[in-house]
Design an enzyme around this catalytic site. Structure first.
Site, PDB file in Angstrom:
ATOM      1  N   HIS A 198       0.824  -1.215   0.000  1.00 57.94           N
ATOM      2  CA  HIS A 198       0.000   0.000   0.000  1.00 57.94           C
ATOM      3  C   HIS A 198       0.854   1.259   0.000  1.00 57.94           C
ATOM      4  CE1 HIS A 198      -3.642  -2.132   0.631  1.00 57.94           C
ATOM      5  NE2 HIS A 198      -3.302  -2.585   1.811  1.00 57.94           N
ATOM      6  N   GLU A 440       2.995 -12.058 -23.521  1.00 52.20           N
ATOM      7  CA  GLU A 440       3.869 -12.241 -22.360  1.00 52.20           C
ATOM      8  C   GLU A 440       4.225 -13.702 -22.139  1.00 52.20           C
ATOM      9  OE1 GLU A 440       1.975 -10.548 -18.886  1.00 52.20           O
ATOM     10  OE2 GLU A 440       0.017 -11.338 -19.426  1.00 52.20           O
ATOM     11  N   ASP A 464       6.540 -10.701 -17.491  1.00 49.77           N
ATOM     12  CA  ASP A 464       6.286 -12.135 -17.610  1.00 49.77           C
ATOM     13  C   ASP A 464       7.032 -12.756 -18.775  1.00 49.77           C
ATOM     14  OD1 ASP A 464       4.669 -13.045 -15.462  1.00 49.77           O
ATOM     15  OD2 ASP A 464       3.093 -11.737 -16.199  1.00 49.77           O
ATOM     16  N   CYS A 511       4.098  -2.703 -22.241  1.00 44.72           N
ATOM     17  CA  CYS A 511       3.690  -2.132 -20.954  1.00 44.72           C
ATOM     18  C   CYS A 511       4.431  -2.746 -19.774  1.00 44.72           C
ATOM     19  CB  CYS A 511       2.181  -2.246 -20.769  1.00 44.72           C
ATOM     20  SG  CYS A 511       1.603  -3.949 -20.744  1.00 44.72           S
TER      21      CYS A 511
END
Ligand code: PEP
Ligand code: MG
Length: 588
Positions: A198, A440, A464, A511
């Site tokens: 977080h 990926e 990945d 990305c």
């Protein structure tokens, strides 16, 4: 050099939010409580259940108050805090605690700890880092209940001195939200956490430098110590020498200067000196990141990781919740393209919603598109919400972890089923939108020519792709040294993907993390990507490089790089070339 009163200490953590900050340490002590462990007599059980009830009610009041305070800020932290409030009603937690008190006759504090430990175990085998880190949420809630049981003050509001570096073992989402909101904090250092904790997410969204996972920082740093942090490199210096401080200030100055230059180029296109145009998009997890992405010149959203909608809750979001989230992003992006990736989680990654199964190789298991094709209703809920949201902006939908054409066909046909159903029911769904895939897996990269016939666009997920192509577990530190985006096999795969996209006339984006690392910008320019998607802070730097380079020159660099055989040689060559051109700017 001056004589230092206190010896300098250097700590290494994980760079979680870029930027450099220097300030006095403010210690936020949220250390673990020692849980009292008591056996109860039979006639004490009723009283213990009452204590539990009171502590739960008190926790509920506190979380509601905290949520209301944070809500005035108009950000998503509210959702995280609401998820914590809902946990107070979760039978998996509350009924289990009651059962332990009644059956094992143990005190409520001990029972809460035992149950929270059990719940956390369920998260242990989750391959995906940010879902695994949701163990934190269980801890936050359990901690609050235990503190309330023990009559300890749960202090949700803290006064932090202007410009302080907040140091803590861990920060609750409420802490981070409050601290960032107050606008005084120069930076964060936490002992625990990773890129997707977080603290990292909120700090990045608010552009506050942060280092997480810094070991025992909260024990080693004392209140008032002078602390210098580099949130890009993950370094922390405690009581630095004047010399070190000057170096830090110099880095800070360069960082600010390049940010300023970057912000000035916000509205300029990323176009090379010989006219090659690349679209620069932003990666996001929360809607609250949008203002920062726009301020840094993001031309659209290249990757919205919708897994985050599942964060901190134990039942999946409803169709309406999905819809509202997508609608907000589409509206805030005002007609710019928004690429929403469907759920990318693994077989055991939906807390509480599914049977928990342990897989021997989770990264090779039922994750990404495979998971939703095996859990159709979950997929259909999201697809319906996407179709409904499409009327509110420029939507593109993308499927993760496609390994072959049949997965793409199945996913597309489910989308079409949902479209027809909604159409028949008279629900407004807008026109057709592009449907693309993440490339990926090595299999997708190799058969990119075939996939390009059926996908409307490609977006390469190098995180990945590298994991699978080079056989290196993303989570395993021991093999991290093998993570080489410039490995010849990767470059050849990228070439294949781009040329397949070209041949079919579909756009090709990247990305993964490689897209935002300025060291690779010229290589990607040469390869011929149409779009690169990255975090806000990376956009101006990457744009600056593209605007000052020519594609012809980049192509020469790529050609020579690909004449070497080892990843080390290629990397050394490219780094040298980049250093020679851009090293003096301090961006590499
Ligand atoms: C990737 O794999 O490169 C990617 C962008 O997706 P994620 O990091 O969410 O797996
Ligand atoms: Mg991925």
């Amino acid at each position: 050099m001056s004589v230092q009163a206190t010896p300098t200490l250097s700590l290494k953590g994980i760079g979680a939010s870029p930027g450099v900050a220097v300030g006095r340490a403010f210690l936020l002590d949220r250390k673990r409580l020692r849980t009292p462990k008591l056996r109860l007599a039979e006639n004490e059980v009723e009283k213990e259940l009452m204590r539990l009830k009171t502590a739960l009610e008190l926790s509920e009041v506190q979380l509601t108050e905290l949520k209301n305070k944070v809500a005035q800020d108009g950000h998503d932290h509210e959702l995280i805090i609401e998820a914590h409030r809902l946990m107070l009603h979760d039978p998996m937690l509350v009924d289990e605690v009651r059962k332990l008190i009644e059956r094992d006759r143990i005190n409520a504090e001990w029972a809460v700890r035992r149950v929270s430990r059990k719940i956390k175990h369920l998260f242990d085998n989750i391959p995906d880092e940010y879902f695994r880190e949701r163990r934190q949420d269980v801890d936050y809630v359990a901690d609050r209940i235990v503190r309330n049981l023990m009559g300890q003050v749960v202090d949700d509001e803290v006064e932090v001195p202007e410009g302080a570096i907040v140091v803590a073992h861990d920060l609750t989402p409420g802490d981070t939200a409050m601290l960032v909101k107050s606008g005084r904090v120069a930076g964060f250092v936490t002992d625990v956490g990773g890129q997707t904790s977080h603290t990292a997410i909120v700090a990045r969204a608010r552009e506050t430098p942060a280092v997480v996972g810094a070991g025992r920082a909260s024990e080693q740093i004392s209140p008032g110590d002078l602390v210098a942090i580099d949130g890009t490199r993950g370094t922390v210096l405690v009581n630095p020498t004047d010399e070190q401080l000057n170096l830090f200030r110099e880095t800070m100055r360069r960082h600010l200067a390049s940010e300023q230059v970057g912000l000035k180029t916000r509205d300029l296109p990323a176009v090379s000196t010989d006219g090659y145009r690349i679209r620069l998009n932003g990666n996001m997890e929360f809607a609250e990141e949008i203002p920062s992405l726009l301020a840094h010149g993001a031309e659209g959203i290249g990757l919205y990781r919708t897994e985050f909608l599942f964060l901190g809750r134990d039942s999946p979001p409803t169709e309406e919740e999905h819809y509202q989230a997508y609608r907000r992003v589409l509206e805030e992006m005002r007609g710019a393209p928004v690429t929403i990736r469907t759920l990318d989680i693994g077989g055991d990654k939906v807390p509480g919603a599914r049977r928990i199964e342990r897989e021997a190789n989770p990264a090779l298991g039922l994750r990404g598109i495979r998971f939703v094709l095996h859990n159709r209703e979950l997929f259909r809920v999201q697809l319906r919400a996407l179709l409904r949201a499409s009327v509110h902006g420029n939507l593109r939908v993308m499927f993760p972890l496609i390994s072959g054409s049949s997965e793409l066909r199945e996913a597309r046909s489910e989308l079409e089923n949902c479209r027809s159903e909604l159409g028949r029911a008279g629900v407004p769904i807008g026109g057709r939108f592009p449907v693309g895939i993440m490339v990926e897996t090595p299999s997708a990269a190799v058969i990119a020519d075939r996939l390009a016939l059926e996908a409307d666009f490609f977006s390469v997920g190098t995180n990945d792709l590298l994991q699978y192509a080079l056989a290196i577990d993303r989570q395993n530190r021991d093999v991290a040294y093998l993570y080489r985006p410039l490995h010849l096999s990767v470059l050849r795969m990228l070439q294949n993907v781009v040329s397949a996209a070209r041949a079919s006339g579909i756009p090709v984006a990247m990305c993964g993390e490689m897209a935002g690392d300025p060291v690779y910008t010229l290589v990607l320019l040469a390869l011929g990507f149409d779009e690169l998607s990255m975090t806000a802070g990376q956009i101006p730097v990457v744009k600056g490089i593209i605007r000052r380079a020519s594609r012809a020159e980049a192509t020469q660099i790529l050609e020579q790089a690909m004449s070497y055989s080892t990843a080390e040689e290629i990397e050394r060559f490219v780094r040298n070339e980049m250093d020679r051109r851009f090293g003096a700017d301090g961006v590499l």
